[in-house]
Scaffold this active site. Structure first.
Site, PDB file in Angstrom:
ATOM      1  N   GLY A 257       0.812  -1.212   0.000  1.00 24.15           N
ATOM      2  CA  GLY A 257       0.000   0.000   0.000  1.00 24.15           C
ATOM      3  C   GLY A 257       0.850   1.270   0.000  1.00 24.15           C
ATOM      4  CB  THR A 258       3.901   2.226   1.903  1.00 25.37           C
ATOM      5  OG1 THR A 258       3.305   1.918   3.165  1.00 25.37           O
ATOM      6  CG2 THR A 258       4.805   3.433   2.035  1.00 25.37           C
TER       7      THR A 258
ATOM      8  CB  THR B 124      12.810  -9.277 -10.612  1.00 27.66           C
ATOM      9  OG1 THR B 124      13.922  -8.982 -11.456  1.00 27.66           O
ATOM     10  CG2 THR B 124      12.335 -10.698 -10.860  1.00 27.66           C
TER      11      THR B 124
ATOM     12  CD  GLN C  75      -6.972  -0.948   6.757  1.00 32.27           C
ATOM     13  OE1 GLN C  75      -7.764  -1.893   6.912  1.00 32.27           O
ATOM     14  NE2 GLN C  75      -5.746  -0.978   7.243  1.00 32.27           N
TER      15      GLN C  75
ATOM     16  CG  HIS D 151      -0.012  -6.585   4.939  1.00 37.43           C
ATOM     17  ND1 HIS D 151      -0.084  -6.223   6.261  1.00 37.43           N
ATOM     18  CD2 HIS D 151       0.338  -5.467   4.267  1.00 37.43           C
ATOM     19  CE1 HIS D 151       0.242  -4.935   6.383  1.00 37.43           C
ATOM     20  NE2 HIS D 151       0.493  -4.464   5.182  1.00 37.43           N
TER      21      HIS D 151
ATOM     22  CG  ASN E  86      -5.485   3.654   8.783  1.00 41.03           C
ATOM     23  OD1 ASN E  86      -5.833   4.580   8.046  1.00 41.03           O
ATOM     24  ND2 ASN E  86      -4.552   3.785   9.685  1.00 41.03           N
TER      25      ASN E  86
ATOM     26  CB  CYS F 136       5.421   4.413  20.090  1.00 33.75           C
ATOM     27  SG  CYS F 136       6.491   4.663  21.488  1.00 33.75           S
TER      28      CYS F 136
ATOM     29  CB  SER G 254      -2.001  -3.245   1.147  1.00 37.46           C
ATOM     30  OG  SER G 254      -1.058  -3.983   1.881  1.00 37.46           O
TER      31      SER G 254
HETATM   32  N1  PLP Z   1      -2.995   2.933   3.548  1.00 40.90           N
HETATM   33  C1  PLP Z   1      -3.764   2.519   4.559  1.00 40.90           C
HETATM   34  C2  PLP Z   1      -5.131   3.097   4.717  1.00 40.90           C
HETATM   35  C3  PLP Z   1      -3.296   1.569   5.461  1.00 40.90           C
HETATM   36  O1  PLP Z   1      -4.068   1.165   6.467  1.00 40.90           O
HETATM   37  C4  PLP Z   1      -1.986   1.045   5.271  1.00 40.90           C
HETATM   38  C5  PLP Z   1      -1.423   0.085   6.244  1.00 40.90           C
HETATM   39  O2  PLP Z   1      -1.759   0.097   7.408  1.00 40.90           O
HETATM   40  C6  PLP Z   1      -1.232   1.488   4.187  1.00 40.90           C
HETATM   41  C7  PLP Z   1      -1.764   2.434   3.340  1.00 40.90           C
HETATM   42  C8  PLP Z   1       0.142   0.953   3.924  1.00 40.90           C
HETATM   43  O3  PLP Z   1       0.070  -0.337   3.376  1.00 40.90           O
HETATM   44  P1  PLP Z   1       1.339  -1.319   3.440  1.00 40.90           P
HETATM   45  O4  PLP Z   1       1.444  -1.786   4.846  1.00 40.90           O
HETATM   46  O5  PLP Z   1       1.003  -2.434   2.486  1.00 40.90           O
HETATM   47  O6  PLP Z   1       2.525  -0.551   2.985  1.00 40.90           O
END
Ligand code: PLP
Length: 388
Positions: A71-72, A233, A175, A197, A147, A322, A195
Site C-alpha cells: 500500500g505504501t 523483478t 482498508q 496483507h 484504517n 510511538c 495492499s
Molecule cells: N494505507 C492505509 C489506509 C493503510 O491502512 C496502510 C497500512 O496500514 C497502508 C496504506 C500501507 O500499506 P502497506 O502496509 O502495504 O505498505
C-alpha cells in the site's frame, strides 16, 4: 494460552488457499517472469492470471493493474508519479501516513498541499472540495476507508468533482478492498491503492490501479517491468498470493459474507456499549467498513488497555504511534475533534475472515472485566453523572 486476534486492520493471516496457491512459486516454479524460456513463461502466466483476478476485484481491465510492494508504495507512486514542483494537491487530515508524509515531501520540493478537515464523524464534506480547487490543482488524494475508524469517505462525489475539474483522483482503498465493493468506474478515479496483507495475502505485495491512458512518472528506474510503471523483478509468490486473495475476496463479497462480519462487529460493539459505562464509538453515524469499530473508554489509557488485553490473549490496537518514546495521540481522532486524552483512551477492534462468534464472546467478556479493573486504579476516571 487461548489467543484471539482482532487487529486485522494491521495485518491479516494468509488464508490456507492463498498459501497453497503460492507454495509452488518459491522453489518448483521459480522462473523470472521476464525470461522467455519455459520457466519464465510459467511464472509470467501466473502473474497475468493474478493481474486478471485483481482487475476483477476492482472492476478494471488487467492492463490497468500495476503490482507493487504494498500500500505504501502504491500511494507513493500515485502521488509522486503525477505531481511536480508548482502543482497543487488536495488531501485530507485523516489519510494514512503513506499519503500524508508523501504530501509533506511534496511541500519540500515546491508543491502546495491543501489538507481538508473532517467532521466529528470523520467525514469529509464534498462541498469543501470544490472551493479548494486551484488552477494548478493536479491531484486529489482521499482515502476510501480509514484504517483506524473504518469510516468510508464519499469518494464517488469527490470523483465527480475531480472529473468535472479535470483533476486526477487517487483513492487509498487499502482498508476498503475485500470489505466493501470497490469499483474503479463507479468511483470515477484515476488510481486506487490496495495492499496484499490487509486482504489475507502476504505482506510486501500490493497493487495500484492506474486508469488506461494516464501516464505517470515511475518511482524506481530500472527494467521495463509492469509496462515501465514499476521497475524491478516481480515478486511472483506474493503476486500469486494477492491474485488468489483477490479471487476469494470477490467470491465472498458476491456471497454477502461482509454481512456476517458486520453482524459480529455489531454484536461486539453493542455488547461493549450495553455492558460498559462511558464507552463511545468514534465515527458513529458515518458509513463504515463492516469489520472495524473504534471505541473510546473514558478514563483509561488505550496503551494500558491494549497491553492488559494482550496479556490475557486478546490482540487489539490503539491508533497511536510511538515516536521517540512518547505516545502521540492518533492524528485521525484528533482531526475528528477528540481531545488528546480522549484519543489516547481509544481502541480499535478489527475483525477478519477467521473471526468466530466465540472470539467475539471472549473479547466482550475480557474487555468488560479489564476496563472495570483499570478504571478502579485510574485517577482519571470519573463516572459520568446521568443528567435527569
Ligand atoms: N494505507 C492505509 C489506509 C493503510 O491502512 C496502510 C497500512 O496500514 C497502508 C496504506 C500501507 O500499506 P502497506 O502496509 O502495504 O505498505
Amino acid at each position: 494460552m487461548h489467543r484471539v486476534y482482532l487487529d486485522n486492520n494491521a495485518t491479516t493471516p494468509v488464508l490456507p488457499e492463498v498459501f497453497d496457491a503460492m507454495r509452488p512459486y518459491f522453489a518448483e516454479r521459480f522462473g523470472n517472469a521476464s525470461s522467455i524460456h519455459h520457466h519464465g513463461q510459467e511464472t509470467r502466466a501466473a502473474v497475468e492470471d493474478a493481474r486478471e483476478s485483481v482487475a476483477q476485484l476492482l472492476g478494471c481491465s488487467a492492463a490497468e493493474v500495476v503490482f507493487t510492494s504494498g500500500g505504501t508504495e502504491s500511494d507513493n507512486i500515485a502521488i509522486a508519479g503525477w505531481v511536480a514542483a508548482g502543482d497543487h494537491v488536495i488531501t485530507s487530515s485523516v489519510e494514512h501516513h503513506a499519503v500524508l508524509h508523501a504530501c509533506k515531501h511534496l511541500e519540500k520540493i515546491g508543491c502546495e498541499v491543501t489538507v481538508l478537515p473532517v467532521d466529528g464523524r470523520g467525514l469529509i464534506d464534498p462541498l469543501d472540495v470544490r472551493p479548494a480547487l486551484r488552477p494548478n490543482t493536479k491531484l486529489i488524494s482521499v482515502m476510501m476507508a480509514n484504517n483506524e475508524t473504518g469510516v468510508l469517505q464519499p469518494v464517488e462525489d469527490i470523483g465527480k468533482i475531480a472529473a468535472e475539474a479535470n483533476v486526477l483522483f487517487h483513492t487509498d482503498a487499502v482498508q476498503a478492498a475485500a470489505k466493501v465493493p470497490v469499483n474503479v468506474r463507479q468511483i470515477g478515479c484515476d488510481a486506487i491503492s490496495i495492499s496484499g496483507h490487509k486482504i489475507h495475502a502476504p505482506q510486501g505485495v500490493g497493487a495500484l490501479y492506474v486508469k488506461k491512458g494516464t501516464r505517470l512518472q515511475p518511482l524506481f528506474y530500472g527494467g521495463r517491468h509492469e509496462r515501465s510503471r514499476r521497475a524491478g523483478t516481480e515478486n511472483v509468490p506474493g503476486i500469486v498470493g494477492l491474485g488468489k486473495a483477490a479471487e476469494l475476496a470477490k467470491q465472498a463479497l458476491d456471497r454477502g459474507d461482509d454481512r456476517k462480519v458486520a453482524a459480529m462487529r455489531d454484536r461486539l460493539q453493542d455488547g461493549i456499549l450495553a455492558q460498559i459505562e462511558d464507552a463511545r464509538i468514534n465515527g458513529e453515524g458515518a458509513p463504515r467498513v463492516p469489520n472495524t469499530t473504534n471505541i473510546r473508554f473514558d478514563g483509561i489509557e488505550g496503551e494500558a488497555l491494549e497491553i492488559a488485553l494482550d496479556l490475557k490473549g486478546l490482540a487489539v490496537s490503539t491508533g497511536a504511534a510511538c515516536s521517540s518514546g512518547a505516545v502521540e495521540p492518533s492524528h485521525v481522532l484528533i482531526a475528528m475533534g477528540l481531545r488528546p486524552d480522549e484519543a489516547r483512551s481509544s481502541i480499535r477492534f478489527s475483525l477478519g475472515k477467521q473471526t468466530t462468534e466465540e472470539d467475539i464472546d471472549f473479547a466482550l467478556a475480557l474487555v468488560r472485566e479489564t476496563v472495570a479493573r483499570l478504571r478502579t486504579i485510574s485517577p482519571r476516571y470519573v463516572k459520568q453523572e446521568v443528567s435527569s
